[in-house]
Design an enzyme around this catalytic site. Structure first.
Site, PDB file in Angstrom:
ATOM      1  N   ASP A  26      -8.002   9.784  18.959  1.00 20.61           N
ATOM      2  CA  ASP A  26      -8.418   8.608  18.190  1.00 20.61           C
ATOM      3  C   ASP A  26      -9.916   8.331  18.376  1.00 20.61           C
ATOM      4  OD1 ASP A  26      -8.122   6.461  16.548  1.00 20.61           O
ATOM      5  OD2 ASP A  26      -6.945   5.246  17.931  1.00 20.61           O
ATOM      6  N   GLY A  27     -10.507   7.742  17.366  1.00 16.53           N
ATOM      7  CA  GLY A  27     -11.893   7.280  17.484  1.00 16.53           C
ATOM      8  C   GLY A  27     -12.900   8.123  16.722  1.00 16.53           C
ATOM      9  N   ASN A  28     -12.440   9.045  15.910  1.00 19.42           N
ATOM     10  CA  ASN A  28     -13.365   9.899  15.146  1.00 19.42           C
ATOM     11  C   ASN A  28     -14.199   9.072  14.175  1.00 19.42           C
ATOM     12  OD1 ASN A  28     -12.120  12.001  16.392  1.00 19.42           O
ATOM     13  ND2 ASN A  28     -10.958  12.684  14.617  1.00 19.42           N
ATOM     14  N   ARG A  39     -17.229   8.921   7.930  1.00 17.60           N
ATOM     15  CA  ARG A  39     -16.122   9.080   8.888  1.00 17.60           C
ATOM     16  C   ARG A  39     -15.717  10.539   9.075  1.00 17.60           C
ATOM     17  NH1 ARG A  39     -12.685   5.259  10.183  1.00 17.60           N
ATOM     18  NH2 ARG A  39     -10.972   6.735   9.949  1.00 17.60           N
ATOM     19  N   HIS A  43     -14.380  13.571  12.266  1.00 17.37           N
ATOM     20  CA  HIS A  43     -13.269  14.530  12.355  1.00 17.37           C
ATOM     21  C   HIS A  43     -13.816  15.939  12.621  1.00 17.37           C
ATOM     22  CE1 HIS A  43     -10.726  11.320  11.138  1.00 17.37           C
ATOM     23  NE2 HIS A  43     -11.116  11.290   9.884  1.00 17.37           N
ATOM     24  N   TRP A  75      -1.455   9.323   5.269  1.00 12.12           N
ATOM     25  CA  TRP A  75      -1.605   9.514   3.812  1.00 12.12           C
ATOM     26  C   TRP A  75      -2.208   8.293   3.141  1.00 12.12           C
ATOM     27  CZ3 TRP A  75      -1.108  14.329   2.269  1.00 12.12           C
ATOM     28  CH2 TRP A  75      -0.212  15.190   2.915  1.00 12.12           C
ATOM     29  N   LEU A 137      -0.698  29.148  26.745  1.00 12.61           N
ATOM     30  CA  LEU A 137      -0.527  27.771  26.276  1.00 12.61           C
ATOM     31  C   LEU A 137       0.124  27.713  24.893  1.00 12.61           C
ATOM     32  CD1 LEU A 137      -1.500  24.700  26.664  1.00 12.61           C
ATOM     33  CD2 LEU A 137      -3.370  25.347  25.154  1.00 12.61           C
ATOM     34  N   ARG A 200      -1.561   2.321  22.086  1.00 10.36           N
ATOM     35  CA  ARG A 200      -0.317   2.341  21.301  1.00 10.36           C
ATOM     36  C   ARG A 200       0.203   3.762  21.240  1.00 10.36           C
ATOM     37  NH1 ARG A 200      -3.858  -0.497  18.020  1.00 10.36           N
ATOM     38  NH2 ARG A 200      -4.423   1.368  16.842  1.00 10.36           N
ATOM     39  N   LEU A 201       1.513   3.876  20.922  1.00 11.48           N
ATOM     40  CA  LEU A 201       2.089   5.215  20.769  1.00 11.48           C
ATOM     41  C   LEU A 201       2.031   5.678  19.307  1.00 11.48           C
ATOM     42  CD1 LEU A 201       3.389   7.521  22.295  1.00 11.48           C
ATOM     43  CD2 LEU A 201       5.585   6.366  22.130  1.00 11.48           C
TER      44      LEU A 201
END
Ligand code: FPP
Length: 246
Positions: A26-28, A39, A43, A75, A137, A200-201
């Site tokens: 989060d936070g891009n 914005r 990303h 979306w 991984l 938050r989840l």
């Protein structure tokens, strides 16, 4: 013991490494806005953090890393941003797949991929195929993923089996449910990280995170690089997990 206390930030000095790490990147947007950029540039910069965190997670011996790249709620963002986000998996895999393969990374995807644009689906399906035999991984991109959607799908599948008479309701166990989850055989999440100060989840891995440890940091995703990730792992090392016991 806690060798990480010597602050070397070497990846081999951790006692306990979470097997399955899940990250809400989060936070891009805020990163970009702070710089007067659109914005979408946030990303793009966030892809660099993905590259770095994957490398460090692999070095640490993390077994699975699930990244929330696009949620079922995303979306509703402006069309231009959605279309940019949809191009990123293909761009990332085009530039990085060789390197991921060299690192023995196995690419997987969780989410309703049938609703993704053709080129996005193609890129992730090809990456899955190309890396399916890798044993390092497991890198799971959550794309068009929503935890509630996932559980609805599980219930629909099990409901159909009950209706067909091939499954008795009494025979439904946690394992029956887990077999149908979008994350496949990778189920329990040990450590959920969310960047940018939000706590938050957001509909991420609702079932899988039942016993996860949570880590929230103010660092914005595009700035979440090696040291920030290792700081999170250090924090995990100090947690005592009781799984409901004492
Ligand atoms: C949240 O930040 C971030 C997203 C919704 C998208 C995350 C996607 C990437 C980091 C790139 C994906 C790349 C690949 C290779 C799959 P935000 O836009 O909500 O930021 P804000 O809260 O500051 O507005």
């Amino acid at each position: 013991m806690f060798q990480w206390l010597n602050q070397t930030k070497e990846t081999e000095t951790y006692d306990r490494v979470p097997e399955h790490v899940a990250i809400i990147m989060d936070g891009n947007g805020r990163w970009a806005q702070k710089r007067g950029l659109p914005r979408i540039m946030g990303h793009r910069e966030g892809m660099k953090s993905i590259r770095e965190v994957v490398r460090v997670a692999n070095e640490l011996g993390v077994k699975s890393l699930t990244l929330y790249a696009f949620s079922t709620e995303n979306w509703t963002r402006p069309e231009e941003e959605v279309s940019f986000l949809m191009k990123l998996p293909a761009q990332f895999l085009e530039s990085d797949l060789k390197e991921l393969d060299a690192q023995n990374v196995k690419v997987e995807v969780a989410g309703e991929v049938s609703r993704l644009p053709h080129f996005t689906r193609e890129a992730v399906e090809q990456a899955k195929l190309d890396t399916q035999h890798n044993t390092g991984l497991r890198l799971i991109f959550a794309l068009n993923y929503g935890g509630r959607d996932e559980l609805v799908q599980v219930m629909q599948k099990l409901g159909a089996q009950v209706q067909a008479g091939t499954l008795s309701p009494d025979a439904i166990t946690p394992e029956t449910i887990e077999r149908e989850l979008m994350t496949g055989s990778v189920t329990d999440v040990d450590f959920v990280i969310r960047t940018s100060g939000e706590q938050r989840l957001s509909n991420f891995l609702l079932w899988q995170a039942a016993y996860a440890e949570f880590y929230f940091t103010d660092v914005l995703w595009p700035e979440f690089r090696r040291d920030a990730f290792l700081a999170a792992i250090e924090d995990y090392n100090q947690r005592t997990r009781r799984f409901g016991g004492v």
